[in-house]
Design a protein around this motif. Structure first.
Motif, mmCIF file in Angstrom:
data_model
loop_
_atom_site.group_PDB
_atom_site.id
_atom_site.type_symbol
_atom_site.label_atom_id
_atom_site.label_comp_id
_atom_site.label_asym_id
_atom_site.label_seq_id
_atom_site.Cartn_x
_atom_site.Cartn_y
_atom_site.Cartn_z
ATOM 1 N N SER A 120 35.851 79.976 -18.168
ATOM 2 C CA SER A 120 34.759 79.831 -19.016
ATOM 3 C C SER A 120 33.492 80.315 -18.288
ATOM 4 O O SER A 120 32.593 80.710 -18.903
ATOM 5 C CB SER A 120 34.438 77.976 -19.016
ATOM 6 N N LEU A 121 33.609 80.417 -16.931
ATOM 7 C CA LEU A 121 32.263 80.905 -16.320
ATOM 8 C C LEU A 121 32.284 82.501 -16.555
ATOM 9 O O LEU A 121 31.154 83.048 -16.777
ATOM 10 C CB LEU A 121 32.337 80.694 -14.670
ATOM 11 N N ARG A 122 33.132 82.954 -16.594
ATOM 12 C CA ARG A 122 33.468 84.594 -16.830
ATOM 13 C C ARG A 122 32.665 84.745 -18.206
ATOM 14 O O ARG A 122 31.937 85.859 -18.605
ATOM 15 C CB ARG A 122 34.818 85.267 -16.766
ATOM 16 N N HIS A 123 33.169 83.910 -19.219
ATOM 17 C CA HIS A 123 32.750 84.241 -20.578
ATOM 18 C C HIS A 123 31.211 83.860 -20.783
ATOM 19 O O HIS A 123 30.562 84.595 -21.298
ATOM 20 C CB HIS A 123 33.546 83.141 -21.388
ATOM 21 N N ASP A 124 30.846 83.029 -19.974
ATOM 22 C CA ASP A 124 29.455 82.506 -20.099
ATOM 23 C C ASP A 124 28.477 83.633 -19.372
ATOM 24 O O ASP A 124 27.328 84.037 -19.862
ATOM 25 C CB ASP A 124 29.182 81.110 -19.148
ATOM 26 N N LEU A 125 28.885 84.259 -18.114
ATOM 27 C CA LEU A 125 28.420 85.175 -17.638
ATOM 28 C C LEU A 125 28.053 86.588 -18.551
ATOM 29 O O LEU A 125 27.155 87.191 -18.547
ATOM 30 C CB LEU A 125 28.962 85.591 -16.202
ATOM 31 N N HIS A 126 29.190 86.729 -19.215
ATOM 32 C CA HIS A 126 29.197 87.843 -20.148
ATOM 33 C C HIS A 126 28.130 87.651 -21.126
ATOM 34 O O HIS A 126 27.407 88.674 -21.540
ATOM 35 C CB HIS A 126 30.582 87.751 -20.947
ATOM 36 N N ASN A 184 26.824 76.359 -20.913
ATOM 37 C CA ASN A 184 27.703 75.516 -21.309
ATOM 38 C C ASN A 184 27.375 74.240 -21.776
ATOM 39 O O ASN A 184 26.847 73.522 -20.847
ATOM 40 C CB ASN A 184 29.075 75.462 -20.379
ATOM 41 N N PRO A 185 27.088 73.822 -22.945
ATOM 42 C CA PRO A 185 26.366 72.560 -23.446
ATOM 43 C C PRO A 185 27.456 71.317 -22.699
ATOM 44 O O PRO A 185 26.375 70.234 -22.132
ATOM 45 C CB PRO A 185 26.730 72.423 -24.914
ATOM 46 N N GLU A 186 28.416 71.406 -22.304
ATOM 47 C CA GLU A 186 29.151 70.304 -21.664
ATOM 48 C C GLU A 186 28.596 70.265 -20.333
ATOM 49 O O GLU A 186 28.519 69.114 -19.610
ATOM 50 C CB GLU A 186 30.621 70.560 -21.774
#
Ligand code: B12
Ligand code: SF4
Length: 668
Positions: A371-377, A325-327
């Protein structure tokens, strides 16, 4: 002769105990394992420095130093024995608690007080005291009280100062605090960490060594303690000293695998020389050394870095990715990481057949569960890393985060034992309810190390690192799923002792302790069996197959998709027949020989695709045993199943233990 004896009698004997303390679990037991995985480089470093002092007789001719190394993560420290001997008063005893990280500080404090109470000389060093005191000038109450009790605190690296500190210890002139943070040693020709043969046997792989080829890192991440202790200017060891140590370890103990513990090997100014030297060792001297190292996200852009790493024997890289996540990367001032580089980075290493392991931090201000679930995917499916380690964001003393939070007066957990990146230690803005980030942390491990994801990873893996990845999965699942602990601090088979518990925690009665241990060990063994079955299934479904075998599997899948039930013997024969059209060398087995193959897997091991049938039979048998319906168990079915399981397990064990041989021949 008499004079020699008299001289010996006059010599002062000093017993020096270098002890790497462990930490406590949530119940207050010391975390010790029957076998460890990662040895302590700090312990090896201090062993080498001490050996140098002894060899050069820097403490004087009359001082006879005996060094004893202990790593509490894999052995019980004989505290009473060490103290008892000291009471006898024949020898001087010095205890050094080494490499004490923040999560080990409470354990180190308990040990230090016990030794000090028995009158021993005690010193504590490592990242907790070095980090804390390098950022916050005022000495905190806990460290001050140790100093008041006569325990010496050592801040910073001691490559230059160790002989002087030891001289002070031996002559009883130790200061309460030594500070070397602003006086960093040059490492170029300093002694290389020594591997202790006796200690190495306590680790799963006794061919495993560690070397820090350099220290420091030029970047400036806000959660990092390294830059504030070891500095942003890199200091390195010479390639020749490293090569000499590797030669020596190979000759003495056949050590052929190393963890280069540099936080960022890619920024080691000597990287190319070190790689070239290793290439020579492998190609000219036939010392087949391999290694893993830590690198940054930009390393793949350095000319020749990836190619030379492969030739030098690199099998795995640990990459400080931290977030996609860039942020979040901005939150951590990790501006050198650009999420758009990640796919290229991973594919560069994949092309070189070096496996990739990323460190991933959870809990930055811009992270939420969603957001973490999305990033993990994305991490699993788009970036396709082969291994991941998750860490909960922790304000480690020595980091800028910790300093700023202290200055603002933000909440931070007072229990340092929890600063192990598995516990919540601060407020996480998008995880309101306490415990919710920790729940997600376990979910992240479970998702990444799910059967389906591990299978995808192994199917994409090259034969060169197939077994390296599968073995890491066994270690990681054992730790993160069975023990619910971080793999980097977990070995195999947990030991617990009633007489080494955290100060202030009530010691359970013998009987309660025994009952608890029996229950825990039973659960653990059940878990281990399930884990081994899962890993066997993973291997059966992903292992590299011959062309003929691949063809048969494809044909069987095709037929299976149209019938959607278990295949009959005739259908299996049809699959062979169709495969035979493409690969005429393949024989179509008779009905009888198919039955024979089914029972004799050793004879036809190439046709084992799954152990589902075996597992189903076991669960049927277990259900009957649980319902006391023993007569309903067919002895024939039981023994056939046992025989089949024995064969699959033997085949797996054989492949597991000969994997290294396969790797070698593939490399050659
Ligand atoms: C290799 C490594 C590991 C290895 C081995 C540990 C080891 N110490 O060798 C493994 C993988 C096991 C590991 C695990 C973890 N690690 Co680690 N690890 C490192 C790493 C990258 C290198 C360690 C090393 O070899 N350093 C070189 C040695 C020589 O330096 P040193 O330890 O500081 O020792 C010198 C001086 O401090 C001094 N000294 C040390 N002790 C003593 C004692 C006395 C008496 C004296 C006189 C001097 C002295 O002399 C030494 C020589 O100069 C460091 C970062 C780093 N650059 O050091 C992180 C680091 C130590 N790890 C860290 C962390 C957080 C962890 C984990 C919690 C991560 C996790 N969740 O898994 C676990 C905890 C493990 C545990 N409880 O045992 C942090 C610790 C920060 C802190 N304040 O606590 C560090 C600093 C990295 C970071 N992210 O900031 N780690
Ligand atoms: S890149 Fe790694 S070692 Fe360097 S400052 Fe950032 S976290 Fe620390």
């Amino acid at each position: 002769m008499k004079r020699q004896r008299a001289n010996q009698f006059l010599r002062r004997r000093v017993l020096l105990f270098l002890i790497k303390p462990s930490n406590y679990d949530d119940q207050g037991y010391v975390v010790t394992h029957f076998r460890g995985v990662l040895p302590s480089n700090t312990l090896n470093c201090l062993a080498a420095l001490t050996q140098d002092v002894v060899n050069k007789k820097m403490l004087g001719e009359e001082v006879d130093v005996r060094v004893h190394l202990f790593d509490e993560t894999v052995q019980k420290i004989p505290v009473e024995k060490i103290c008892r001997f000291s009471r006898a008063g024949y020898e001087q005893r010095i205890v050094c608690l080494v490499g004490v990280q923040t999560n080990q500080f409470p354990r180190a404090t308990d040990l230090a007080r016990k030794f000090r109470a028995a009158g021993l000389t005690v010193l504590i060093g490592g990242f907790h005291v070095s980090g804390y005191l390098s950022m916050i000038k005022q000495i905190p109450a806990d460290i001050q009280s140790l100093m008041d009790e006569g325990i010496t605190i050592v801040k910073g690296e001691v490559e230059e100062a160790w002989p002087e500190i030891l001289k002070h210890a031996v002559s009883g002139r130790l200061k309460p605090l030594y500070d070397f943070v602003d006086d960093k040693p040059d490492l170029f020709t300093k002694p290389i960490p020594i591997l202790d043969t006796r200690l190495m046997k306590r680790f799963v792989a006794s061919n495993f060594g560690t070397i820090d080829c350099g220290r420091g890192c030029p970047f400036n991440c806000s959660f990092c303690t390294i830059i504030n202790v070891q500095g942003r200017k890199m200091r390195v060891r010479s390639a020749e000293t490293i090569a000499q140590a590797i030669r020596e370890n190979w000759r003495r103990n056949r050590v052929d695998f190393y963890f280069f513990t540099d936080d960022n090997f890619a920024r080691n100014a000597q990287w190319e020389r070190i790689f070239d030297t290793l290439i020579d060792l492998r190609e000219k001297e036939q010392i087949d050394v391999k290694f893993m190292m830590q690198v940054d996200v930009l390393c793949y852009k350095i000319r020749n870095f990836v190619e030379k790493a492969r030739r030098a024997g690199c099998t795995k890289v640990f990459i400080g990715m931290e977030s996609i996540n860039p942020e979040s990367l901005k939150d951590a001032a990790k501006t050198q990481n650009k999420a758009e580089d990640y796919v290229n980075l991973i594919s560069a290493w994949r092309r070189a057949e070096v496996s990739t392991h990323v460190g991933y931090i959870l809990g930055f201000p811009h992270d939420s569960e969603e957001s973490l679930r999305h990033d993990l995917h994305r991490l699993m499916h788009e970036i396709q890393v082969q291994q991941a380690s998750f860490f909960i964001l922790t304000p480690l003393p020595g980091s800028r985060d910790h300093l700023e939070m202290s200055q603002r007066g933000d909440y931070m957990d007072a229990d340092y034992n929890k600063y192990d990146s598995m516990h919540e230690t601060m407020h996480y803005s998008n995880f309101g309810e306490p415990g919710s980030l920790q729940r997600f942390y376990h979910e992240a491990w479970d998702t990444f190390y799910s059967f389906e994801n591990m299978k995808r990873i192994l199917l994409r893996a090259s034969p060169r690192n197939y077994w390296d990845i599968l073995k890491s999965f066994i270690w990681y699942k054992n730790a993160a799923v069975l023990e619910r602990r971080h793999p980097m601090m977990t070995g195999f088979f947990r030991r617990k002792s009633r007489d080494a518990m955290r100060t202030g925690v009530a010691v359970p009665g013998r009987w309660d302790f025994l009952k608890m241990r029996v229950r825990e060990i039973r659960c653990y063994l059940e878990g281990v069996i399930k884990l081994l079955w899962e890993m066997q299934e993973l291997w059966l479904q992903t292992r590299p197959r011959s062309a003929a075998e691949e063809r048969i599997v494809q044909e069987m899948h095709r037929i299976y998709e149209s019938v959607q039930r278990r295949l009959t013997v005739a259908e299996v024969q049809l699959a062979y027949h169709r495969a035979h059209l493409h690969l005429p060398a393949l024989k179509v087995p008779s009905k009888l020989s198919l039955y024979w193959q089914k029972c004799n897997l050793f004879y036809a091991n190439r046709q084992v695709y799954t152990r589902t049938d075996i597992d189903q039979n076991w669960s049927r048998i277990v259900q009957r045993v649980r319902r006391y319906k023993l007569l309903g168990i067919s002895p024939l079915r039981f023994f056939v199943n046992l025989w089949l399981d024995f064969q699959v397990t033997t085949m797996f064990a054989y492949a597991f233990f000969t994997a290294r041989q396969e790797e070698l021949s593939l490399d050659g």
